[in-house]
Design a protein around this motif. Structure first.
Motif, PDB file in Angstrom:
ATOM      1  N   GLN A 146       7.753 -20.079 -31.983  1.00 33.84           N
ATOM      2  CA  GLN A 146       7.982 -20.681 -33.511  1.00 33.84           C
ATOM      3  C   GLN A 146       9.245 -21.458 -33.383  1.00 33.84           C
ATOM      4  OE1 GLN A 146       6.955 -18.273 -37.087  1.00 33.84           O
ATOM      5  NE2 GLN A 146       7.009 -20.287 -38.305  1.00 33.84           N
ATOM      6  N   GLU A 147      10.195 -20.882 -32.863  1.00 37.34           N
ATOM      7  CA  GLU A 147      11.523 -21.808 -32.778  1.00 37.34           C
ATOM      8  C   GLU A 147      11.440 -23.298 -32.183  1.00 37.34           C
ATOM      9  OE1 GLU A 147      16.130 -21.054 -30.990  1.00 37.34           O
ATOM     10  OE2 GLU A 147      14.665 -19.548 -31.176  1.00 37.34           O
ATOM     11  N   ASP A 148      10.516 -23.311 -31.204  1.00 35.43           N
ATOM     12  CA  ASP A 148      10.261 -24.309 -30.319  1.00 35.43           C
ATOM     13  C   ASP A 148       9.456 -25.226 -31.326  1.00 35.43           C
ATOM     14  OD1 ASP A 148      11.667 -23.273 -28.497  1.00 35.43           O
ATOM     15  OD2 ASP A 148       9.839 -22.589 -27.244  1.00 35.43           O
ATOM     16  N   PHE A 149       8.494 -24.760 -32.001  1.00 32.28           N
ATOM     17  CA  PHE A 149       7.702 -25.463 -32.811  1.00 32.28           C
ATOM     18  C   PHE A 149       8.840 -26.165 -33.861  1.00 32.28           C
ATOM     19  CE2 PHE A 149       5.644 -25.407 -37.124  1.00 32.28           C
ATOM     20  CZ  PHE A 149       4.653 -26.361 -36.886  1.00 32.28           C
ATOM     21  N   GLU A 150       9.504 -25.355 -34.658  1.00 31.85           N
ATOM     22  CA  GLU A 150      10.319 -26.009 -35.655  1.00 31.85           C
ATOM     23  C   GLU A 150      11.349 -26.954 -35.120  1.00 31.85           C
ATOM     24  OE1 GLU A 150      10.108 -25.313 -38.662  1.00 31.85           O
ATOM     25  OE2 GLU A 150       8.642 -23.484 -38.715  1.00 31.85           O
ATOM     26  N   ALA A 151      11.814 -27.019 -33.768  1.00 33.45           N
ATOM     27  CA  ALA A 151      12.387 -27.963 -33.330  1.00 33.45           C
ATOM     28  C   ALA A 151      11.947 -29.167 -33.105  1.00 33.45           C
ATOM     29  CB  ALA A 151      13.064 -27.414 -31.771  1.00 33.45           C
ATOM     30  N   VAL A 152      10.620 -29.214 -32.862  1.00 26.61           N
ATOM     31  CA  VAL A 152       9.923 -30.477 -32.425  1.00 26.61           C
ATOM     32  C   VAL A 152       9.072 -30.842 -33.664  1.00 26.61           C
ATOM     33  CG1 VAL A 152       9.923 -30.195 -30.160  1.00 26.61           C
ATOM     34  CG2 VAL A 152       7.879 -29.428 -31.341  1.00 26.61           C
ATOM     35  N   LYS A 153       8.980 -30.281 -34.805  1.00 22.63           N
ATOM     36  CA  LYS A 153       8.174 -30.498 -35.926  1.00 22.63           C
ATOM     37  C   LYS A 153       8.271 -32.074 -36.391  1.00 22.63           C
ATOM     38  CE  LYS A 153       6.382 -28.765 -40.226  1.00 22.63           C
ATOM     39  NZ  LYS A 153       6.510 -27.575 -41.137  1.00 22.63           N
ATOM     40  N   PRO A 154       9.703 -32.477 -36.505  1.00 23.45           N
ATOM     41  CA  PRO A 154       9.970 -33.870 -36.979  1.00 23.45           C
ATOM     42  C   PRO A 154       9.269 -34.822 -36.205  1.00 23.45           C
ATOM     43  CG  PRO A 154      12.233 -32.576 -37.117  1.00 23.45           C
ATOM     44  CD  PRO A 154      10.914 -31.844 -36.180  1.00 23.45           C
ATOM     45  N   ILE A 155       8.885 -34.484 -34.592  1.00 19.08           N
ATOM     46  CA  ILE A 155       8.158 -35.411 -33.763  1.00 19.08           C
ATOM     47  C   ILE A 155       6.604 -35.396 -34.246  1.00 19.08           C
ATOM     48  CG2 ILE A 155       7.279 -35.740 -31.407  1.00 19.08           C
ATOM     49  CD1 ILE A 155      10.129 -35.162 -30.630  1.00 19.08           C
ATOM     50  N   PHE A 156       6.249 -34.112 -34.443  1.00 11.93           N
ATOM     51  CA  PHE A 156       4.919 -33.799 -34.949  1.00 11.93           C
ATOM     52  C   PHE A 156       4.482 -34.605 -36.153  1.00 11.93           C
ATOM     53  CE2 PHE A 156       4.540 -29.492 -32.690  1.00 11.93           C
ATOM     54  CZ  PHE A 156       4.272 -30.086 -31.548  1.00 11.93           C
ATOM     55  N   GLU A 157       5.444 -34.663 -37.204  1.00 11.93           N
ATOM     56  CA  GLU A 157       5.354 -35.221 -38.457  1.00 11.93           C
ATOM     57  C   GLU A 157       5.305 -36.846 -38.216  1.00 11.93           C
ATOM     58  OE1 GLU A 157       8.633 -33.722 -40.393  1.00 11.93           O
ATOM     59  OE2 GLU A 157       7.566 -31.791 -41.042  1.00 11.93           O
ATOM     60  N   ILE A 158       5.590 -37.296 -37.136  1.00  9.66           N
ATOM     61  CA  ILE A 158       5.551 -38.756 -37.149  1.00  9.66           C
ATOM     62  C   ILE A 158       4.242 -39.401 -36.685  1.00  9.66           C
ATOM     63  CG2 ILE A 158       6.109 -40.816 -35.616  1.00  9.66           C
ATOM     64  CD1 ILE A 158       9.058 -39.640 -35.371  1.00  9.66           C
ATOM     65  N   MET A 159       3.219 -38.117 -36.076  1.00  9.90           N
ATOM     66  CA  MET A 159       1.881 -38.434 -35.564  1.00  9.90           C
ATOM     67  C   MET A 159       0.858 -37.980 -36.213  1.00  9.90           C
ATOM     68  SD  MET A 159       2.766 -37.596 -31.444  1.00  9.90           S
ATOM     69  CE  MET A 159       3.319 -36.305 -31.542  1.00  9.90           C
ATOM     70  N   GLY A 160       1.173 -36.911 -37.164  1.00 14.86           N
ATOM     71  CA  GLY A 160       0.366 -36.281 -37.928  1.00 14.86           C
ATOM     72  C   GLY A 160       0.786 -35.812 -39.289  1.00 14.86           C
ATOM     73  N   SER A 161      -0.347 -35.269 -40.161  1.00 23.03           N
ATOM     74  CA  SER A 161      -0.104 -34.935 -41.501  1.00 23.03           C
ATOM     75  C   SER A 161      -0.403 -33.561 -41.838  1.00 23.03           C
ATOM     76  CB  SER A 161      -0.822 -35.979 -42.474  1.00 23.03           C
ATOM     77  OG  SER A 161      -2.340 -35.878 -42.202  1.00 23.03           O
ATOM     78  N   ASN A 162      -1.198 -32.989 -40.866  1.00 21.43           N
ATOM     79  CA  ASN A 162      -1.580 -31.566 -40.949  1.00 21.43           C
ATOM     80  C   ASN A 162      -1.120 -30.769 -39.903  1.00 21.43           C
ATOM     81  OD1 ASN A 162      -2.544 -29.101 -41.888  1.00 21.43           O
ATOM     82  ND2 ASN A 162      -4.735 -29.686 -41.519  1.00 21.43           N
ATOM     83  N   ILE A 163       0.101 -30.143 -40.056  1.00 21.29           N
ATOM     84  CA  ILE A 163       0.729 -29.629 -38.944  1.00 21.29           C
ATOM     85  C   ILE A 163       0.835 -28.051 -38.991  1.00 21.29           C
ATOM     86  CG2 ILE A 163       2.950 -29.580 -37.449  1.00 21.29           C
ATOM     87  CD1 ILE A 163       2.944 -32.764 -38.755  1.00 21.29           C
TER      88      ILE A 163
END
Length: 291
Positions: A146-163
């Protein structure tokens, strides 16, 4: 901490969905390296300022966040674990994000190998097709720490809306299998509904105006049924890749001693279409089985 200033993104796979996803990252200001087997598929991104890499190994040498969305599990394994792949040749601390629909087993294997090399690995398959990729509203289902997920979440948010973080390594892929199982049976229902309306002498477009907002509503009904009616079978998602996904789901279900009659039927119908030369058509071409 990852910031735009200290992050170089490597993107592998610029097909129907990957091209849009990589484009959003560039527009957001990230430095981007791209690699795909057919360089022509990356030309649009290169013209906009992306840098070309000749191999996954070269991507690994430049980028500290690497995203892949390719065709098949064997491609994923080669890209990440092959002798010229990312894990043996990458830098410690790199974040690896495979967004291909692949196997939970392989996701766990990559996670373990990445950890041995001091890297972070997430399996993060997506749903939403070409429309979701183009409009940056993909559903992203992530597995890993989960720590890694939180680190890259801003990148996910550029590509998706339901993360959504789903759990440990492999959980993203298991979630995607649930997604594909739901779509498989739903696509049969969507096709049968449209064909039924046509045979009953109804205007299928008018029928859609009613049933898409009721209890039958679904992504496939709203977005793919109109393409069926228009005879548009261009791929938002390839039949050949959907067959691959259904095969993975069937294997995983068998391993869990679970029967999946709806999934089995859907795969048998899509197999027939692929044998008839429709493998490169979009999944909405299931309509052709009846029409």
């Amino acid at each position: 901490m990852l910031t735009k200033e200290n992050t170089v993104v490597g993107f592998i796979g610029t097909g129907v969905m990957g091209k849009s996803m990589a484009g959003h990252l560039m527009e957001a200001g990230y430095e981007l390296y791209v690699y795909t087997r057919t360089k022509e598929k990356a030309e649009e991104l290169l013209e906009k300022g992306a840098k070309w890499a000749d191999s996954p190994k070269e991507i690994a040498q430049h980028a500290n966040v690497i995203i892949s969305i390719v065709g098949y599990p064997q491609d994923v394994e080669e890209i990440y674990l092959g002798t010229e792949g990312i894990v043996p040749n990458g830098k410690e601390g790199t974040y690896l994000i495979d967004m291909t629909t692949s196997t939970p087993t392989l996701a766990k294997k990559i996670f373990e190998e990445a950890r041995k090399h001091g890297m972070h690995s997430l399996d993060a398959p997506v749903s939403g097709g070409d429309i979701g990729a183009r409009e940056a509203r993909l559903a992203i289902m992530a597995g890993g720490d989960q720590e890694d997920f939180e680190a890259v979440k801003p990148i996910f948010e550029i590509m998706g809306s339901n993360i959504v973080y789903q759990g440990p390594a492999g959980s993203g892929q298991h979630t995607k299998m649930s997604n594909q199982i739901a779509i498989a049976s739903n696509m049969i229902g969507v096709c049968e509904a449209i064909i039924y309306a046509q045979k009953a002498g109804l205007n299928p477009e008018t029928v859609l105006k009613t049933i898409t907002t009721g209890a039958a509503g679904s992504f496939s009904l709203s977005n793919l049924a109109p393409r069926m009616i228009k005879g548009d079978f261009e791929p938002g998602f390839y039949i050949k890749h959907f067959i691959k996904d259904m095969g993975i789901a069937l294997q995983e279900a068998k391993r869990m001693d679970m029967e999946t009659p709806g999934l089995s039927l859907a795969k048998s119908l899509y197999d027939q279409l692929a044998e008839a030369g429709e493998g490169d058509s979009g999944t909405q071409a299931l309509y052709k089985y009846w029409a």
